[in-house]
Design a protein around this motif. Structure first.
Motif, short mmCIF file in Angstrom:
data_model
loop_
_atom_site.label_atom_id
_atom_site.label_comp_id
_atom_site.label_asym_id
_atom_site.label_seq_id
_atom_site.Cartn_x
_atom_site.Cartn_y
_atom_site.Cartn_z
N ILE A 110 0.88 -1.30 -0.05
CA ILE A 110 0.04 -0.06 0.14
C ILE A 110 0.93 1.08 0.04
N LEU A 111 2.06 1.41 0.62
CA LEU A 111 2.72 2.40 0.80
C LEU A 111 3.63 2.93 -0.51
N LEU A 112 3.43 1.93 -1.63
CA LEU A 112 3.85 2.18 -2.88
C LEU A 112 2.86 3.16 -3.62
N PHE A 113 1.65 2.99 -2.99
CA PHE A 113 0.65 4.02 -3.95
C PHE A 113 0.11 5.15 -2.91
N ARG A 114 0.22 5.13 -1.69
CA ARG A 114 -0.19 6.10 -0.83
C ARG A 114 0.59 6.38 0.44
N ASN A 115 0.52 7.59 1.06
CA ASN A 115 1.38 7.74 2.23
C ASN A 115 1.07 7.20 3.50
N THR A 116 -0.28 6.69 3.78
CA THR A 116 -0.72 6.56 5.13
C THR A 116 -0.89 4.83 5.05
N PRO A 117 -0.30 4.06 5.86
CA PRO A 117 -0.67 2.69 5.76
C PRO A 117 -1.90 2.56 6.63
N LEU A 118 -2.57 1.20 6.15
CA LEU A 118 -3.96 0.93 6.76
C LEU A 118 -3.65 0.11 7.91
N ASN A 119 -4.65 0.41 8.93
CA ASN A 119 -4.55 -0.49 10.47
C ASN A 119 -6.02 -1.23 10.06
N ILE A 120 -5.92 -2.29 9.27
CA ILE A 120 -7.31 -2.91 9.17
C ILE A 120 -7.75 -3.82 10.29
N LEU A 121 -6.57 -4.36 10.98
CA LEU A 121 -7.06 -5.32 12.01
C LEU A 121 -7.61 -4.57 13.24
N ALA A 122 -7.36 -3.34 13.22
CA ALA A 122 -8.25 -2.52 14.18
C ALA A 122 -9.35 -2.04 13.97
N ASP A 123 -9.80 -2.00 12.62
CA ASP A 123 -11.08 -1.45 12.16
C ASP A 123 -12.00 -2.54 12.38
N PRO A 124 -13.05 -2.28 13.04
CA PRO A 124 -14.10 -3.05 13.59
C PRO A 124 -14.91 -3.60 12.15
N GLN A 125 -14.88 -2.61 11.20
CA GLN A 125 -15.42 -2.75 9.82
C GLN A 125 -14.84 -3.87 9.18
N TRP A 126 -13.61 -3.95 9.33
CA TRP A 126 -12.74 -4.96 8.62
C TRP A 126 -12.55 -6.12 9.09
N THR A 154 -6.83 -10.78 16.33
CA THR A 154 -7.06 -9.67 16.85
C THR A 154 -7.32 -9.94 18.62
N LYS A 155 -7.30 -11.26 19.07
CA LYS A 155 -7.69 -11.54 20.30
C LYS A 155 -9.13 -11.08 20.57
N GLY A 156 -9.81 -10.95 19.60
CA GLY A 156 -11.23 -10.42 19.74
C GLY A 156 -11.61 -9.13 19.82
N GLY A 157 -10.47 -8.26 19.84
CA GLY A 157 -10.52 -6.88 20.00
C GLY A 157 -10.48 -5.93 18.58
N PRO A 158 -10.58 -4.83 18.71
CA PRO A 158 -10.48 -3.96 19.94
C PRO A 158 -11.86 -4.07 20.68
N GLY A 159 -11.46 -4.17 21.94
CA GLY A 159 -12.76 -4.46 22.95
C GLY A 159 -13.50 -5.64 22.51
N TYR A 160 -14.55 -5.61 22.13
CA TYR A 160 -15.57 -6.53 21.82
C TYR A 160 -15.73 -6.74 20.23
N ALA A 161 -14.80 -5.91 19.56
CA ALA A 161 -15.52 -5.92 18.03
C ALA A 161 -15.25 -6.99 17.25
N SER A 162 -14.17 -7.92 17.65
CA SER A 162 -14.38 -9.27 16.83
C SER A 162 -14.40 -10.39 17.66
#
Lengths: 332, 422
Positions: free
Chosen positions: A178-194, A275-283
């Motif tokens: 991803i860093l080849l195309f944009r500046n900010t990396p993604l933190n998708i494991l922390a994103d409850p949507q993902w 994810t150990k089920g995290g963040p919080g209860y999200a997964s």
């Protein structure tokens, strides 16, 4: 014109395939038993005694490792036991009432269903697609089958960590790309949507091979003549798939769906490693949250109640699926 | 007749099989050696090595005792809980901060042992109750503060902060002047205990150590939990301002030693146990150690302290005498020194002079700083630790507000108190 019921009748005639065939074998056995019944009474008694004796060890194991823990769990769910003390109080249905007011229970059940039903869906669709593809004559067939089956033999915990390193925020393979195309990396494991979908994906990827193998076995039991007959009747390839392959595969579909449902609904290792089920209860799923409540929160009573909820949930979903699919099998 | 006979035979056979297994085990035990099972929470390599060396010497001196040492690491607590539930504990085990509250009913009284009267002043209240029962032998003593990278602080011209505000100002300076290359603080959402540690650390200067404090309210359960909101508010602010590693929700504790060694992390809220590993990556690493800064005006910094590694004997152990012998062997001055040095911590017994290398100067410098027992062990019911960790994660993930954090604390505090009231 192409008429599917003709094929059905052929199915009935081959004893190796399908339900009806099995029934023929059953009746044969039964007549034999009746014969024994009439002629040799003494012999019959000793044979049933021996039958009873044979299953005793299995029964004993079941009682010790399944029934006893199950009833003990039921009992604990009516207490406020902390998981290690020698004493506890009976609190009736409080743990079950608490479930109704638990602000996280909605997320947890939703996640459990995504892990269960979601991975079942994808495992079956993709597994069937691979099976159909690899049932064709092609040079790389053997090696492709092996590659797709390979993840099955890796421990799910290790599989989780492999994917963790892929999705990791700092230095993960995905973010390097991803860093080849944009500046900010993604933190998708922390994103409850993902993260819930990533866990489902990893589980699907891991057990795809089993679904594929079962479908391949199923496909190979379908006699060539059926396809030839259908072709002569002018069936298109989609019609052949719909009217020959699918009905003939019903037993494999049943096994796959029920196995995957149960496996996905009680998914544990992949969640812990990603994810150990995290963040919080999200997964969190029911199985991971149960573990969390039992050990970390010292809330064994509530954990047991959640365990019973999981038992009911899995039973209802898989038995419903089983009944529905069995009916299809007979009708199809 | 025959049917029931055969069934009976099979049942008798299976029972005899089980009994057979049992008697065989106990047979070997009594005939030859005494086997002691030991469980320890020590998880870093150096500590384990020292522990095993001492154990070997003990076995040499006592050839009739066979010691089996286990270091289950992260799984320690779960294993011990299961063993407690079955009332079948190891002969000797670690009480890791729970000598009285959790393991109190299971451990033997060690007050008759020769070392019992030499507990340091800060360990005495932790391991002794009002009836004089001594619960465990401290292998070392935790004086938990904040570990920092000396070079990073020097590079950005930062004085060791004495108050929480100074700490945050220092963090902002580091973040700004390093262009975000250095993460002032490091937390791991996967190893959520690092988050719990923040709240446990700063609850003391917020609620306990100032002259005007809430310790009585907490103890009798009348605490006004809105006072707690300050901590989650500040924590969220720290994260939003970028003072905490951005990937904290998915970062792992195991990544810390490397980042710390490379100067990418300035402060870490834990004792220096991880320093050994960091030094293997960067041998020139300079490590500093400071107490927990004060929050209230006029208050002084504190250490959070108590047990780290201990040895306690199971009171119903069939080999209680041997277990005590084992513990007393560890209580020898040279052995305590060895363990304390290997774990980078001061000793919990008076008269043991521990050389902690570069850290010695810090322990000496801060020798007069007050040591408060871990906040949660004294003021919160058993089980609240996890509540702090999970709510901290949810706070950062944005699923709860600081106010909800306090409300959740209150709810669980009351539920667990009620449950444990006996």
């Amino acid at each position: 014109m192409f008429r599917p019921y003709q094929i059905k009748q052929t199915v009935l005639a081959t004893p190796e395939n399908g339900k009806k065939g099995r029934r023929i074998v059953d009746t044969e056995v039964r007549t034999q038993i009746q014969f024994v019944k009439k002629g040799l009474r003494r012999k019959k008694i000793s044979s049933t005694v021996w039958l009873n004796v044979m299953y005793l060890p299995a029964l004993l194991l079941f009682i010790v490792f399944i029934f006893y823990p199950f009833f003990k769990g039921l009992q604990i769910s009516f207490t406020n036991w902390d998981g290690f003390s020698q004493t506890y109080d009976w609190i009736g249905l409080d743990n079950y009432k608490r479930m109704l007011h638990d602000p996280n229970i909605g997320t947890i059940i939703k996640n459990t269903l995504i892990y269960g039903i979601g991975s079942t869906l994808f495992q079956n669709i993709i597994g069937l697609a691979y099976a159909l593809l690899l049932n064709q004559e092609m040079k790389t067939r053997g090696i492709t089958r092996t590659i797709i089956y390979l993840p099955v033999i890796i421990s799910p915990l290790i599989m989780g960590y492999i994917w963790y390193f892929f999705f990791q925020y700092d230095g993960g393979a995905l973010n390097d790309i991803i860093l080849l195309f944009r500046n900010t990396p993604l933190n998708i494991l922390a994103d409850p949507q993902w993260n819930v979908w990533i866990i489902m994906f990893v589980n699907t990827y891991q057990y795809l091979g089993i679904a594929m193998v079962i479908y391949l076995a199923g496909l190979q039991t379908i006699p060539r003549d059926f396809y030839e007959a259908a072709q002569i009747d002018g069936a298109s390839s989609w019609q052949r798939f719909k009217h020959v392959t699918l009905p003939m595969l019903m037993p494999s579909i049943t096994i796959n769906i029920v196995l995957n449902l149960v496996g996905g609904l009680k998914l544990f290792d992949v969640i812990i490693s990603l994810t150990k089920g995290g963040p919080g209860y999200a997964s969190q799923s029911l199985s991971t949250v149960m573990y969390k409540y039992y050990f970390a929160s010292m809330d064994a009573g509530y954990a047991a109640a959640l365990g019973n909820l999981m038992f009911v949930l899995i039973s209802v979903i898989s038995i419903t699926a089983l009944i529905y699919l069995r009916r299809k099998e007979i009708a199809g | 007749m025959k049917k029931s006979m055969i069934s009976m035979l099979v049942i008798a056979f299976s029972i005899s099989l089980m009994v057979g297994c049992n008697s065989k085990e106990s047979g070997t035990d009594s005939s030859s050696k005494v086997k002691l099972t030991v469980f320890s929470t020590i998880s870093d390599e150096k500590g384990k090595e020292a522990f095993e060396e001492i154990t070997k010497e003990f076995e040499k001196e006592n050839p009739n005792i066979d010691v089996e040492v286990n270091f289950p690491g992260q799984e320690y607590e779960n294993i011990l809980k299961v063993k407690m539930a079955a009332n079948d504990l190891p002969d000797v085990f670690d009480t890791h901060g729970w000598a009285q509250i959790r393991y109190g009913k299971y451990v033997a009284d060690l007050s008759k042992e020769s070392w019992a009267s030499n507990l340091t002043d800060s360990m005495k209240p932790v391991l002794t109750d009002k009836n004089g029962k001594v619960y465990a032998l401290p292998l070392n003593e935790a004086k938990d503060g904040i570990t920092y990278n000396v070079d990073v602080l020097e590079k950005y011209g930062i004085e060791v902060p004495k108050t929480f505000d100074e700490l945050l100002a220092a963090a902002e300076k580091i973040k700004k002047e390093s262009n975000g290359q250095v993460s002032p603080f490091y937390f791991s959402g996967v190893d959520a205990w690092t988050i719990g540690q923040f709240f446990d650390y700063f609850a003391t200067p917020l609620l306990i150590s100032p002259e005007q404090n809430y310790s009585q309210d907490l103890l009798n359960g009348t605490f006004d939990w809105s006072k707690w909101t300050y901590l989650p508010e500040k924590y969220k602010e720290m994260y939003d301002k970028g003072l905490i590693n951005k990937d904290m929700l998915t970062a792992k504790y195991s990544d810390l030693p490397k980042l710390f060694a490379e100067g990418k992390v300035a402060f870490f809220m834990m004792g220096p146990a991880f320093v050994g590993q960091a030094k293997e990556i960067n041998p020139n690493l300079k490590v500093g150690y400071m107490p927990i800064p004060a929050i209230a005006e006029g208050d002084e910094p504190t250490f959070s302290g108590g047990e780290r590694h201990t040895l306690a004997a199971w009171k119903d152990s069939p080999h209680l005498e041997e277990a005590k012998k084992f513990i007393n062997f560890f209580a020898k001055t040279e052995n305590l020194k060895k363990i304390a040095e290997a774990t980078n911590l001061p000793a919990g017994i008076k008269g043991v002079n521990v050389d902690l290398g570069e850290l010695t100067q810090y322990y000496e410098k801060y020798a007069n700083i007050r040591v408060f027992p871990y906040f949660d062990r004294v003021y919160l019911p058993n089980g609240m630790w996890d509540v702090m960790c999970t709510n901290g994660q949810e706070l950062i993930a944005g699923s709860i507000t600081p106010k909800q954090f306090s409300e959740n604390m209150k709810k669980q505090f009351e539920r667990l108190r009620e449950q444990q009231k006996k």
